[in-house]
Design a protein around this motif. Sequence first.
Motif, PDB file in Angstrom:
ATOM      1  N   SER B 637      -8.911 -33.204 -18.303  1.00 37.21           N
ATOM      2  CA  SER B 637      -8.986 -32.815 -16.896  1.00 37.21           C
ATOM      3  C   SER B 637      -9.965 -33.713 -16.165  1.00 37.21           C
ATOM      4  O   SER B 637     -11.151 -33.728 -16.463  1.00 37.21           O
ATOM      5  CB  SER B 637      -9.420 -31.355 -16.824  1.00 37.21           C
ATOM      6  OG  SER B 637      -9.915 -31.075 -15.553  1.00 37.21           O
ATOM      7  N   ARG B 638      -9.470 -34.500 -15.253  1.00 41.12           N
ATOM      8  CA  ARG B 638     -10.306 -35.476 -14.549  1.00 41.12           C
ATOM      9  C   ARG B 638     -10.337 -35.137 -13.064  1.00 41.12           C
ATOM     10  O   ARG B 638      -9.483 -34.428 -12.553  1.00 41.12           O
ATOM     11  CB  ARG B 638      -9.751 -36.898 -14.730  1.00 41.12           C
ATOM     12  CG  ARG B 638      -9.712 -37.351 -16.149  1.00 41.12           C
ATOM     13  CD  ARG B 638     -11.102 -37.361 -16.726  1.00 41.12           C
ATOM     14  NE  ARG B 638     -11.093 -37.632 -18.157  1.00 41.12           N
ATOM     15  CZ  ARG B 638     -11.620 -38.720 -18.695  1.00 41.12           C
ATOM     16  NH1 ARG B 638     -12.169 -39.648 -17.948  1.00 41.12           N
ATOM     17  NH2 ARG B 638     -11.597 -38.882 -19.988  1.00 41.12           N
ATOM     18  N   ASP B 640     -10.175 -37.567 -10.891  1.00 42.84           N
ATOM     19  CA  ASP B 640      -9.527 -38.651 -10.165  1.00 42.84           C
ATOM     20  C   ASP B 640      -8.023 -38.592 -10.351  1.00 42.84           C
ATOM     21  O   ASP B 640      -7.523 -38.451 -11.466  1.00 42.84           O
ATOM     22  CB  ASP B 640     -10.064 -39.974 -10.713  1.00 42.84           C
ATOM     23  CG  ASP B 640      -9.811 -41.092  -9.746  1.00 42.84           C
ATOM     24  OD1 ASP B 640      -8.772 -41.035  -9.074  1.00 42.84           O
ATOM     25  OD2 ASP B 640     -10.655 -41.991  -9.655  1.00 42.84           O
ATOM     26  N   ARG B 642      -5.974 -40.890 -10.230  1.00 40.06           N
ATOM     27  CA  ARG B 642      -5.378 -42.047 -10.895  1.00 40.06           C
ATOM     28  C   ARG B 642      -5.143 -41.784 -12.376  1.00 40.06           C
ATOM     29  O   ARG B 642      -4.204 -42.287 -12.967  1.00 40.06           O
ATOM     30  CB  ARG B 642      -6.274 -43.262 -10.703  1.00 40.06           C
ATOM     31  CG  ARG B 642      -6.245 -43.740  -9.272  1.00 40.06           C
ATOM     32  CD  ARG B 642      -7.257 -44.804  -9.029  1.00 40.06           C
ATOM     33  NE  ARG B 642      -8.594 -44.288  -9.190  1.00 40.06           N
ATOM     34  CZ  ARG B 642      -9.686 -45.040  -9.182  1.00 40.06           C
ATOM     35  NH1 ARG B 642      -9.582 -46.331  -9.047  1.00 40.06           N
ATOM     36  NH2 ARG B 642     -10.866 -44.512  -9.322  1.00 40.06           N
ATOM     37  N   ILE B 645      -1.868 -40.008 -12.714  1.00 37.93           N
ATOM     38  CA  ILE B 645      -0.751 -40.946 -12.569  1.00 37.93           C
ATOM     39  C   ILE B 645      -0.553 -41.693 -13.880  1.00 37.93           C
ATOM     40  O   ILE B 645       0.580 -41.873 -14.352  1.00 37.93           O
ATOM     41  CB  ILE B 645      -1.038 -41.939 -11.418  1.00 37.93           C
ATOM     42  CG1 ILE B 645      -1.286 -41.201 -10.112  1.00 37.93           C
ATOM     43  CG2 ILE B 645       0.081 -42.945 -11.294  1.00 37.93           C
ATOM     44  CD1 ILE B 645      -0.072 -40.759  -9.407  1.00 37.93           C
ATOM     45  N   ALA B 646      -1.674 -42.072 -14.506  1.00 38.84           N
ATOM     46  CA  ALA B 646      -1.567 -42.781 -15.783  1.00 38.84           C
ATOM     47  C   ALA B 646      -0.924 -41.888 -16.827  1.00 38.84           C
ATOM     48  O   ALA B 646      -0.066 -42.335 -17.596  1.00 38.84           O
ATOM     49  CB  ALA B 646      -2.950 -43.218 -16.237  1.00 38.84           C
ATOM     50  N   LEU B 649       2.699 -41.838 -16.343  1.00 39.87           N
ATOM     51  CA  LEU B 649       3.319 -43.076 -16.810  1.00 39.87           C
ATOM     52  C   LEU B 649       3.475 -43.048 -18.325  1.00 39.87           C
ATOM     53  O   LEU B 649       4.533 -43.403 -18.859  1.00 39.87           O
ATOM     54  CB  LEU B 649       2.466 -44.275 -16.383  1.00 39.87           C
ATOM     55  CG  LEU B 649       3.104 -45.614 -16.694  1.00 39.87           C
ATOM     56  CD1 LEU B 649       4.308 -45.824 -15.815  1.00 39.87           C
ATOM     57  CD2 LEU B 649       2.126 -46.747 -16.521  1.00 39.87           C
ATOM     58  N   ILE B 652       6.338 -40.898 -19.175  1.00 36.82           N
ATOM     59  CA  ILE B 652       7.620 -41.562 -18.878  1.00 36.82           C
ATOM     60  C   ILE B 652       7.958 -42.532 -19.993  1.00 36.82           C
ATOM     61  O   ILE B 652       9.100 -42.577 -20.477  1.00 36.82           O
ATOM     62  CB  ILE B 652       7.545 -42.302 -17.521  1.00 36.82           C
ATOM     63  CG1 ILE B 652       7.489 -41.309 -16.375  1.00 36.82           C
ATOM     64  CG2 ILE B 652       8.750 -43.220 -17.346  1.00 36.82           C
ATOM     65  CD1 ILE B 652       7.293 -41.960 -15.035  1.00 36.82           C
TER      66      ILE B 652
END
Lengths: 210, 663
Positions: B637-638, B640, B642, B645-646, B649, B652
């Motif tokens: 749990s961050r 940010d 981003r 999103i990482a 990815l 995916i």
Amino acid sequence: MGNVLSILFCLSLFYVSITSRVKGYVTVLQIQGVLLSLIIVIPFIYPFSIYGIILPATLLLVKVFLIPRYINKIILDLDIRRVIDPTIQQFSFLLLVIATMVVIFVVSNILSQSTELNVIPFASGFSAIVIGIYIIMFRRKLIVHVAGFLILENGIFLFGTAVASELPMMIELGTLLDVFVVVFLMGIAINKISTTLDGFDVTALGRLKD
Amino acid sequence: MNNSLIPGNYLFISAFVIQFLAIVPLTILKNEKKAFVISNFILLIGLVLGLISTLSSKLFSFASFSSNDTLLFSNWIRLDGLGLYFLFIIQLVAIPTVIYNFSYLQHYIDQKRSIKSFVTFYIILLISTQFVVMANQAILFLVSWEVMSMSAYLGMLLEKEKEEVQKGSFYYFVASHLLVFILYIFFFLLHHQTNSWLLSDYHLTAATISLIPILFILSFVGFGIKAGFMPFHFWLPQAHPIAPTVLSAFLSGVIIKTGIYGILRTFQFLKPIPEWCGWLILVVSIFSAIFGVWYALAQHDIKRLLAYHSIENIGIIGIGIGIGFIGSANNLPVIEVLGFGGALLHTLNHAIFKSLLFLGSGVIYQNLGTRNIELMGGLVHRAKYLAILFLIGSIAISGIPPFNGFISEFIIYTGFFQTAKELKNYYPLLMLLFVVGLAFVGGLAVACFTKINSIMFLGTERKEVKHFHISVFDYISLGILALLCIVIGFYPQPFIGIVNKVISNGFVAANSPSALLNMNWLSITIIFSSILFGVIVLYFAKMQIHKRYGRRTSAAWSCGYENQSPRMQYTASSFADELNTIPKTILLYNKKVDSSKRVIPKPSSFESHSSDFVDNKIVLPGYSLLGKIISKIEFLSRTDIRYYIAFILVMIIIYSFIAFLWI
């Protein structure tokens, strides 16, 4: 013709991964909008149909004029510094992008042997999706995130045209609306955040965590 | 399309349309009271029409069944025996509760509390519950089920500012979602096997017989959570006390019965059923029955006590279902008919007397402002008829003749003896054990209801009551339910006929001999009538004696003392203490006696408390353990965006890789 335009689209992705100015992103968005409109207008030119023109025209209007102008307005209004804030070096970013694209193109080529798809638009679209995510991951500025998100949307669009030769109209219009709303909301969010937090870094958003 | 239900069809549809229309006044009218009264009235009309159309359907009009009675031009809704029977129960119980609404919600209007949303959710709850038992399509079933659960949850939040309401409704919320998750797996497995979404198509073939244990366990756990069988009952005593009375009456009377409906419906899919399924249900049920009533004995909160009695009665229903399963596994329709017959009739009976008791306790709660039995007393002097109505419900729930609870338990007892008779071997011994268990449950239930009736209604008042008000609507709704208790007790033949018809439609072959109808019901009517006659004769004899020799009166429970104060009365905890000490590890029953034996004694006190074993030893520790495990992965749990999103990815890429390998 569609393949040539798709390759141009890929080149624009290279440019966007090496530029360090916010304005460059906006220009790339405009170029991509033009390219996408051309790609979907081509099948409708020779047996000319007015209905085929409506969607590309809308796309052109939204992607080339409205959204970039809106982003420019935000940049001017909020007086954002004109350089992006990368978290890794531009050169390593470019290497990452190239490596990703190579993998994607090779994989798409293998895929095309078993299923029927246009390799180049498919791979370009896929690359744009991944690079859009990269841009969001490796840039610190919120306005650049908006641009990254839009590139991702462009990728999805191109991807769609590659998979199905003719997408249903409603879905395409839905995509457009989706993009428009997102940009609108993010613009509002940035406006609000800039008045309260006095900064445009996503790192500052961390303080908003519950 | 088989439209063999045409005369009733329009009535059916219009009944539901009218019930839906009841929401309209709530949205249009500004005046809270006017909107509520009008909408409640429309709802009542809709329900009465629904009941009439249900009664005029084939189940009750003494015609033979055809198996595919559909409604609304599609086979998504099917009215077969089981569905119609539960529809009948729902509408029968809903009508008195809706009448009761008129007076009950008036209190909230007087308190200037907004009840519009509550009434809306209540209407949605009634309609969706009716759809659950009519649905013949798995998705429609699950959606109605979910709407039913969630509207009940939202209705519970009427007094949402209270902490206990938040806690209890959360229990309900979690339990409902857990069981819906299990039901999803259940229905998807069925769909996978039969390639159909229609419940009527779910017949397992020989090839899929290996799946029966899995499907049975899924169904028993999933529907069992809703019904409240013992290891899965933890939400029930938390959620029932905090709901508004009309809702808890409906919850306890009807909604937990949808779990029973589900288990019976599953039985129809899973033929041939292995015998261990029956034994499993039987053992779980007997435990639910014994410990349900034992927990009830240890409670001081009247609604919590009644909630535990629901667990007990679900256990009794489950015993009937278990016998039915055993009969089915051994291919003996006689046992099957007795088991399922007892279970179905007890479902109806429990719905009636449990609503009666809940609504009665609601009247007391509104007047006294407390649910604690220890603070009540002497209410018989305030409300004589309420005491009589409550007593009727209490006798019925304890399974004492001549009321309805006895009839269904009698059928279940007969089922035990029949099983022992038909299946020799070791069965008689086991059945004897269960008979003793069920008799023990009856005994404890009598003890428990003696406790609450004597503490609540007899003696002197423990708490100052300024005025005790019971409106005519209360009397009507309680009266209807009490009348039903009496009717089914004294004249069970028509109800036995209905149950028999339900069983011959989908449970056993239609031409198999019916053990239910062959029982000598007329003698029961005669015996009950003579008991009643005897009671009346004795009463008049007593009156005559009083008239001739005069009557000596003194305060209740006075035991020879002169100036008795309310504190000197026998209390509920001291009444139940002896019985509760026996299983005190399971009941988590602890007493705190504080008595000083010095020369000058200090004030001494006594406290007893019981908390739920499953809740305290399994659910809550399990919950905190889960929390600990989840906190281990908190490093993901961050702050940010981003990072997220990482993560996307990465996922995916993993998915694409798997898909790539797949091709």
